[in-house]
Design a protein around this motif. Structure first.
Motif, PDB file in Angstrom:
ATOM      1  N   PRO A  16       0.836  -1.206   0.000  1.00  0.00           N
ATOM      2  CA  PRO A  16       0.000   0.000   0.000  1.00  0.00           C
ATOM      3  C   PRO A  16       0.871   1.257   0.000  1.00  0.00           C
ATOM      4  O   PRO A  16       2.024   1.224   0.429  1.00  0.00           O
ATOM      5  N   ASP A  17       0.305   2.361  -0.459  1.00  0.00           N
ATOM      6  CA  ASP A  17       1.037   3.636  -0.458  1.00  0.00           C
ATOM      7  C   ASP A  17       1.507   3.978   0.958  1.00  0.00           C
ATOM      8  O   ASP A  17       0.899   3.551   1.941  1.00  0.00           O
ATOM      9  N   ILE A  18       2.531   4.820   1.031  1.00  0.00           N
ATOM     10  CA  ILE A  18       3.026   5.257   2.346  1.00  0.00           C
ATOM     11  C   ILE A  18       1.891   5.936   3.124  1.00  0.00           C
ATOM     12  O   ILE A  18       1.713   5.716   4.322  1.00  0.00           O
ATOM     13  N   SER A  19       1.093   6.760   2.416  1.00  0.00           N
ATOM     14  CA  SER A  19       0.004   7.467   3.105  1.00  0.00           C
ATOM     15  C   SER A  19      -0.948   6.470   3.769  1.00  0.00           C
ATOM     16  O   SER A  19      -1.376   6.663   4.912  1.00  0.00           O
ATOM     17  N   ALA A  20      -1.255   5.378   3.043  1.00  0.00           N
ATOM     18  CA  ALA A  20      -2.175   4.378   3.601  1.00  0.00           C
ATOM     19  C   ALA A  20      -1.552   3.699   4.816  1.00  0.00           C
ATOM     20  O   ALA A  20      -2.223   3.431   5.818  1.00  0.00           O
ATOM     21  N   ARG A  21      -0.230   3.435   4.733  1.00  0.00           N
ATOM     22  CA  ARG A  21       0.409   2.772   5.874  1.00  0.00           C
ATOM     23  C   ARG A  21       0.532   3.714   7.071  1.00  0.00           C
ATOM     24  O   ARG A  21       0.481   3.283   8.221  1.00  0.00           O
ATOM     25  N   ILE A  22       0.681   5.017   6.799  1.00  0.00           N
ATOM     26  CA  ILE A  22       0.701   5.991   7.910  1.00  0.00           C
ATOM     27  C   ILE A  22      -0.641   5.936   8.645  1.00  0.00           C
ATOM     28  O   ILE A  22      -0.706   5.904   9.875  1.00  0.00           O
ATOM     29  N   VAL A  23      -1.728   5.928   7.868  1.00  0.00           N
ATOM     30  CA  VAL A  23      -3.067   5.914   8.485  1.00  0.00           C
ATOM     31  C   VAL A  23      -3.259   4.635   9.297  1.00  0.00           C
ATOM     32  O   VAL A  23      -3.774   4.668  10.422  1.00  0.00           O
ATOM     33  N   VAL A  24      -2.811   3.490   8.743  1.00  0.00           N
ATOM     34  CA  VAL A  24      -2.941   2.225   9.485  1.00  0.00           C
ATOM     35  C   VAL A  24      -2.127   2.289  10.772  1.00  0.00           C
ATOM     36  O   VAL A  24      -2.598   1.895  11.855  1.00  0.00           O
ATOM     37  N   ALA A  25      -0.905   2.806  10.676  1.00  0.00           N
ATOM     38  CA  ALA A  25      -0.039   2.873  11.866  1.00  0.00           C
ATOM     39  C   ALA A  25      -0.674   3.754  12.944  1.00  0.00           C
ATOM     40  O   ALA A  25      -0.719   3.375  14.129  1.00  0.00           O
ATOM     41  N   ILE A  26      -1.196   4.913  12.551  1.00  0.00           N
ATOM     42  CA  ILE A  26      -1.820   5.816  13.531  1.00  0.00           C
ATOM     43  C   ILE A  26      -3.057   5.163  14.136  1.00  0.00           C
ATOM     44  O   ILE A  26      -3.313   5.261  15.342  1.00  0.00           O
ATOM     45  N   THR A  27      -3.815   4.470  13.298  1.00  0.00           N
ATOM     46  CA  THR A  27      -5.020   3.797  13.794  1.00  0.00           C
ATOM     47  C   THR A  27      -4.661   2.738  14.837  1.00  0.00           C
ATOM     48  O   THR A  27      -5.309   2.627  15.892  1.00  0.00           O
ATOM     49  N   ARG A  28      -3.592   1.969  14.540  1.00  0.00           N
ATOM     50  CA  ARG A  28      -3.184   0.914  15.479  1.00  0.00           C
ATOM     51  C   ARG A  28      -2.701   1.529  16.800  1.00  0.00           C
ATOM     52  O   ARG A  28      -3.038   1.050  17.887  1.00  0.00           O
ATOM     53  N   VAL A  29      -1.876   2.569  16.674  1.00  0.00           N
ATOM     54  CA  VAL A  29      -1.366   3.218  17.899  1.00  0.00           C
ATOM     55  C   VAL A  29      -2.551   3.758  18.702  1.00  0.00           C
ATOM     56  O   VAL A  29      -2.637   3.590  19.919  1.00  0.00           O
ATOM     57  N   SER A  30      -3.469   4.394  17.993  1.00  0.00           N
ATOM     58  CA  SER A  30      -4.638   4.972  18.660  1.00  0.00           C
ATOM     59  C   SER A  30      -5.460   3.895  19.376  1.00  0.00           C
ATOM     60  O   SER A  30      -5.936   4.099  20.506  1.00  0.00           O
ATOM     61  N   SER A  31      -5.605   2.713  18.735  1.00  0.00           N
ATOM     62  CA  SER A  31      -6.374   1.619  19.361  1.00  0.00           C
ATOM     63  C   SER A  31      -5.706   1.166  20.654  1.00  0.00           C
ATOM     64  O   SER A  31      -6.377   0.911  21.657  1.00  0.00           O
ATOM     65  N   VAL A  32      -4.372   1.060  20.604  1.00  0.00           N
ATOM     66  CA  VAL A  32      -3.645   0.604  21.801  1.00  0.00           C
ATOM     67  C   VAL A  32      -3.792   1.641  22.928  1.00  0.00           C
ATOM     68  O   VAL A  32      -4.020   1.284  24.097  1.00  0.00           O
ATOM     69  N   LEU A  33      -3.698   2.925  22.563  1.00  0.00           N
ATOM     70  CA  LEU A  33      -3.836   3.969  23.587  1.00  0.00           C
ATOM     71  C   LEU A  33      -5.250   3.960  24.174  1.00  0.00           C
ATOM     72  O   LEU A  33      -5.442   4.093  25.382  1.00  0.00           O
TER      73      LEU A  33
END
Ligand code: SF4
Length: 220
Positions: A16-33
Motif C-alpha cells: 500500500p502507499d506510504i500514506s495508507a500505511r501511515i493511516v494504518v499505523a496511527i489507527t493501530r497506535v490509537s487503538s492501543v492507547l
C-alpha cells in the motif's frame, strides 16, 4: 522482452502507499492507547465518553462550555450532556456560571475529578515511555510530521480545535527565520523552538481564524 510501457513486476508491487500505511499505523497506535485508557476507565466505573471528558477538562483553569465538549467528542450536545450529568453526580465535575458570560454555564473538574484525571493520564505512561525511548531527532521529526498531518486534516474541517501554539493568538510564526528557534511566544516573550511547540497549552487563547490558517500554512 518487455515493451517500453510495461514495467517489470517487483516483489513490492502490492505494498500500500506510504500514506495508507501511515493511516494504518496511527489507527493501530490509537487503538492501543484507547485500550489502555479504557482499561483504567472501566476499573473506575467510567464509560469511554466520561473518560474522554475528564481528559478534555484536565489542565483547564477556565471552565468550558458543553457545546465545546460535544464538538471535541464528535457527539451531539444531548449525548455530551448525559455524560456530564453522570460525572457531576459522581462528584468529578462541577457546573457553574461561566466566567466570561454570567448567563451561561461552564464545566470544571472538582478536586476529586482532577486527581482521577491525572491518574488516568498516567495510565498512558507506557506510551510516553515508548516515545521517550526514541532518538531525540526522531521524536522531533515525528512531532513535526504529526503537526503537519493535523494541519492538513484541519483543512477538511474534521479536526476539532486544539489548544496548540499554531492556533494561539500569542504565536508569532517565523519571527526569527532560519534560526533554530524560528517562532516566538508573545505571552512568555521568548523564541519558540519547533521542539517546544505545544499541542495542548493551558495558556493558549485562540487566534482569529485568518491568522490561525496562516500559521498552519506557514508551518506546513
Ligand atoms: S506556548 Fe502557549 S501561550 Fe505561547 S504560543 Fe504556544 S500555546 Fe500560545
Amino acid at each position: 522482452m518487455l515493451s517500453m510501457d510495461i514495467k517489470p513486476e517487483t516483489p513490492w508491487d502490492g505494498t500500500p502507499d506510504i500514506s495508507a500505511r501511515i493511516v494504518v499505523a496511527i489507527t493501530r497506535v490509537s487503538s492501543v492507547l484507547r485500550a489502555g485508557m479504557w482499561e483504567f476507565a472501566t476499573a473506575q466505573n467510567l464509560n469511554p465518553a466520561q473518560a474522554d471528558i475528564l481528559q478534555l477538562l484536565r489542565g483547564r483553569t477556565h471552565g468550558v462550555r458543553l457545546s465545546w465538549l460535544a464538538t471535541q467528542l464528535s457527539v451531539s450536545p444531548a449525548s455530551a450532556s448525559d455524560s456530564v450529568t453522570a460525572l457531576v453526580s459522581k462528584g468529578l465535575v462541577r457546573k457553574d456560571r461561566a466566567e466570561d458570560d454570567r448567563r451561561a454555564s461552564a464545566l470544571w473538574l472538582t478536586e476529586q475529578g482532577r486527581a482521577l484525571a491525572e491518574r488516568q493520564a498516567g495510565a498512558l505512561g507506557f506510551a510516553d515511555d515508548a516515545a521517550a525511548a526514541l532518538d531525540r531527532q526522531v521524536q522531533e521529526n515525528l512531532l513535526v510530521g504529526l503537526f503537519k498531518l493535523i494541519g492538513e486534516l484541519q483543512k477538511s474541517e474534521r479536526f476539532p480545535a486544539l489548544r496548540a501554539c499554531l492556533s494561539c493568538r500569542y504565536f508569532e510564526a517565523n519571527a526569527f527565520p532560519g534560526s533554530p528557534a524560528p517562532h516566538h511566544c508573545a505571552l512568555v516573550k521568548a523564541p519558540l523552538p519547533i521542539a517546544f511547540l505545544r499541542i495542548d497549552c493551558a495558556e493558549q487563547e485562540p487566534a482569529d481564524p485568518v491568522t490561525e490558517r496562516r500559521n498552519w500554512a506557514a508551518f506546513a
